[in-house]
Design a protein around this motif. Structure first.
Motif, mmCIF file in Angstrom:
data_model
loop_
_atom_site.group_PDB
_atom_site.id
_atom_site.type_symbol
_atom_site.label_atom_id
_atom_site.label_comp_id
_atom_site.label_asym_id
_atom_site.label_seq_id
_atom_site.Cartn_x
_atom_site.Cartn_y
_atom_site.Cartn_z
ATOM 1 N N GLY B 84 0.841 -1.195 0.000
ATOM 2 C CA GLY B 84 0.000 0.000 0.000
ATOM 3 C C GLY B 84 0.871 1.239 0.000
ATOM 4 N N THR B 85 0.224 2.372 0.121
ATOM 5 C CA THR B 85 0.963 3.631 0.198
ATOM 6 C C THR B 85 0.919 4.131 1.628
ATOM 7 O OG1 THR B 85 0.422 4.181 -2.094
ATOM 8 C CG2 THR B 85 1.162 5.978 -0.672
ATOM 9 N N TYR B 86 2.079 4.438 2.163
ATOM 10 C CA TYR B 86 2.200 4.898 3.544
ATOM 11 C C TYR B 86 2.366 6.421 3.564
ATOM 12 C CZ TYR B 86 2.603 0.062 4.945
ATOM 13 O OH TYR B 86 2.331 -1.265 5.174
ATOM 14 N N PHE B 87 1.540 7.059 4.360
ATOM 15 C CA PHE B 87 1.602 8.516 4.508
ATOM 16 C C PHE B 87 1.944 8.881 5.943
ATOM 17 C CE2 PHE B 87 0.009 9.847 0.463
ATOM 18 C CZ PHE B 87 -0.904 8.891 0.071
ATOM 19 N N CYS B 88 2.781 9.881 6.080
ATOM 20 C CA CYS B 88 2.948 10.472 7.402
ATOM 21 C C CYS B 88 2.217 11.814 7.396
ATOM 22 C CB CYS B 88 4.423 10.659 7.763
ATOM 23 S SG CYS B 88 5.324 11.886 6.795
ATOM 24 N N GLY B 89 1.629 12.126 8.513
ATOM 25 C CA GLY B 89 0.987 13.421 8.704
ATOM 26 C C GLY B 89 1.697 14.099 9.858
ATOM 27 N N THR B 90 2.103 15.328 9.654
ATOM 28 C CA THR B 90 2.861 15.992 10.700
ATOM 29 C C THR B 90 2.119 17.209 11.243
ATOM 30 O OG1 THR B 90 4.056 17.282 9.023
ATOM 31 C CG2 THR B 90 5.107 15.264 9.817
ATOM 32 N N GLU B 91 2.264 17.394 12.528
ATOM 33 C CA GLU B 91 1.708 18.564 13.207
ATOM 34 C C GLU B 91 2.877 19.363 13.758
ATOM 35 O OE1 GLU B 91 -1.317 19.602 16.949
ATOM 36 O OE2 GLU B 91 -0.280 17.683 16.820
ATOM 37 N N LEU B 92 2.945 20.627 13.411
ATOM 38 C CA LEU B 92 4.045 21.463 13.860
ATOM 39 C C LEU B 92 3.794 22.002 15.260
ATOM 40 C CD1 LEU B 92 4.722 23.574 10.631
ATOM 41 C CD2 LEU B 92 5.702 21.373 11.287
ATOM 42 N N GLY B 93 4.896 22.348 15.932
ATOM 43 C CA GLY B 93 4.759 22.963 17.252
ATOM 44 C C GLY B 93 5.927 22.631 18.145
ATOM 45 N N SER B 94 6.165 23.492 19.100
ATOM 46 C CA SER B 94 7.250 23.272 20.063
ATOM 47 C C SER B 94 6.676 22.796 21.394
ATOM 48 C CB SER B 94 8.061 24.552 20.237
ATOM 49 O OG SER B 94 8.702 24.880 19.018
#
Lengths: 115, 113
Positions: B84-94
């Protein structure tokens, strides 16, 4: 537990016509998202609702796209008039709270072809 | 800010291992991993929060390197069902997340018998 429901699954329209997609999120989920996924690309956020308020619609082409979430449950995404480049899968998703640390559950998507 | 995934595609024989990387140029608060099969919805795999943790279940695990702003997904002893296709989803922040998830362009994984 029922998942995110979307309809219709498939739609073919001519350019300049209009189309509407419907989404019913998982029961109890306050946050609802509409993503656009063009073939071969990752999902791109169009709009995010928290209950019935808009949290983020910065990437929604507001001249042709509109979305609403009445009563904080179901949502409708409309495109009018459609362009060829709108051909994509429109994914609805929901989560308990915001995307910060919460799992986002996706529906199966509505496939749009504009000819 | 879209995260960068690598490799773009990989072909493995059943039983081999794979690593998929997800990198950001900005501080990450959380990383979400999904797998999507053709014509289906993305399916949630796991979330990693800021703190450099590692998670895993069965033969799929992931790590989050806070210093490098990178997450890696590890698939060991791959099975045909891992295709399959693997996606990462990122959330920014410190110190806290910006509550916006941005997905990468995906890594297409093909497992052959």
């Amino acid at each position: 537990e029922a998942g995110v429901a979307q309809s219709p699954r498939y739609k073919i329209i001519e350019k300049r016509q209009s189309v509407a997609f419907w989404c019913n999120p998982i029961s109890g989920h306050a946050t609802l998202y509409w993503y656009q996924q063009i073939l071969g690309q990752g999902p791109k956020l169009l709009i995010q609702f928290q209950n019935n308020g808009v949290v983020d619609d910065s990437q929604l082409p507001k001249d042709r796209f509109s979305a609403e979430r009445l009563k904080g449950v179901d949502s409708t995404l409309k495109i009018q008039p459609a362009k060829l480049e709108d051909s994509a899968v429109y994914l609805c998703a929901s989560s308990l709270g915001t995307s910060s640390g919460n799992t986002i559950y996706f529906g199966e998507g509505s496939w749009l072809t504009v000819v | 800010q879209q995260p960068v995934q690598s490799p773009q595609a990989v072909i493995l024989r059943e039983g081999e291992d794979a690593v998929i990387n997800c990198s950001s140029s900005k501080a990450l608060y959380s990383v979400h991993w999904y797998r999507q099969k053709h014509g289906e919805a993305p399916v949630f795999l796991m979330i990693l929060l800021k703190g450099g943790e590692q998670k895993g279940h069965d033969k799929i695990s992931a790590s989050f390197n806070e210093k490098k702003q990178q997450s890696s997904l590890y698939l060991t002893a791959s099975q045909l069902s891992y295709s399959g296709t693997y996606f990462c989803g990122t959330e920014l922040g410190s110190n806290f997340g910006n509550e916006k998830l941005t997905f990468g362009t995906g890594t297409r994984l093909t497992i052959i018998p």
